[in-house]
Motif scaffolding. Structure first.
Motif: not given
Length: 145
Positions: A28-52
């Motif tokens: 929420r903070r990054t959105a308020l600061w004006g940053y937008k999530p990267l759209v890239d289907p080639y970079i996957k989330q790492n296993a082991g994250a408690a939340w993603y």
């Protein structure tokens, strides 16, 4: 010399907050600061994250394991063929924050605990400090720049 990151602010969660809460609060903070999530289907989330969130390209972890992925110097996407490596990383950690280096320099910079920082992925390499083990809350979001 200036560090290879920009401090966007600080975030100190209340004791006992879960990773899902921290992840949502920081995205929420990054959105308020004006940053937008990267759209890239080639970079996957790492296993082991408690939340993603694949939609927000963000993750929050609560533990660090010695010798696990992320302890060597790298750039996000460097092992994903076709990945868009031209992006920013918003990083945060409760302790032992991510270590960051400009390009091929040998000087290591490290934000203070609870600082939210922005790093340009192609300008820097980063790693989780290799000596860290056990409880450590950390957050990463890939954003367009």
């Amino acid at each position: 010399m200036n560090p290879p990151y920009t401090v966007l602010g600080t975030y100190i969660p209340k004791k006992g907050r879960k990773c899902w809460f921290i992840g949502k609060a920081l995205t929420r903070r990054t959105a308020l600061w004006g940053y937008k999530p990267l759209v890239d289907p080639y970079i996957k989330q790492n296993a082991g994250a408690a939340w993603y969130s694949s939609e927000l390209h963000a993750e929050c972890r609560k533990t660090a394991v010695l010798g696990s992925e992320g302890t060597s110097w790298h750039q996000d996407g460097d092992t994903s063929p076709g990945a868009n490596m031209e992006h920013g990383l918003i990083l945060w950690a409760s302790s032992n924050p991510t270590e960051i280096r400009w390009g091929h320099e040998s000087i290591t910079y490290q934000p203070k605990p609870y600082e939210v920082v922005l790093v340009h992925n192609l300008d820097c390499k980063h790693r989780r400090p290799p000596h860290v083990e056990g409880f450590r809350l950390s957050f990463r979001q890939r954003v367009t720049i």
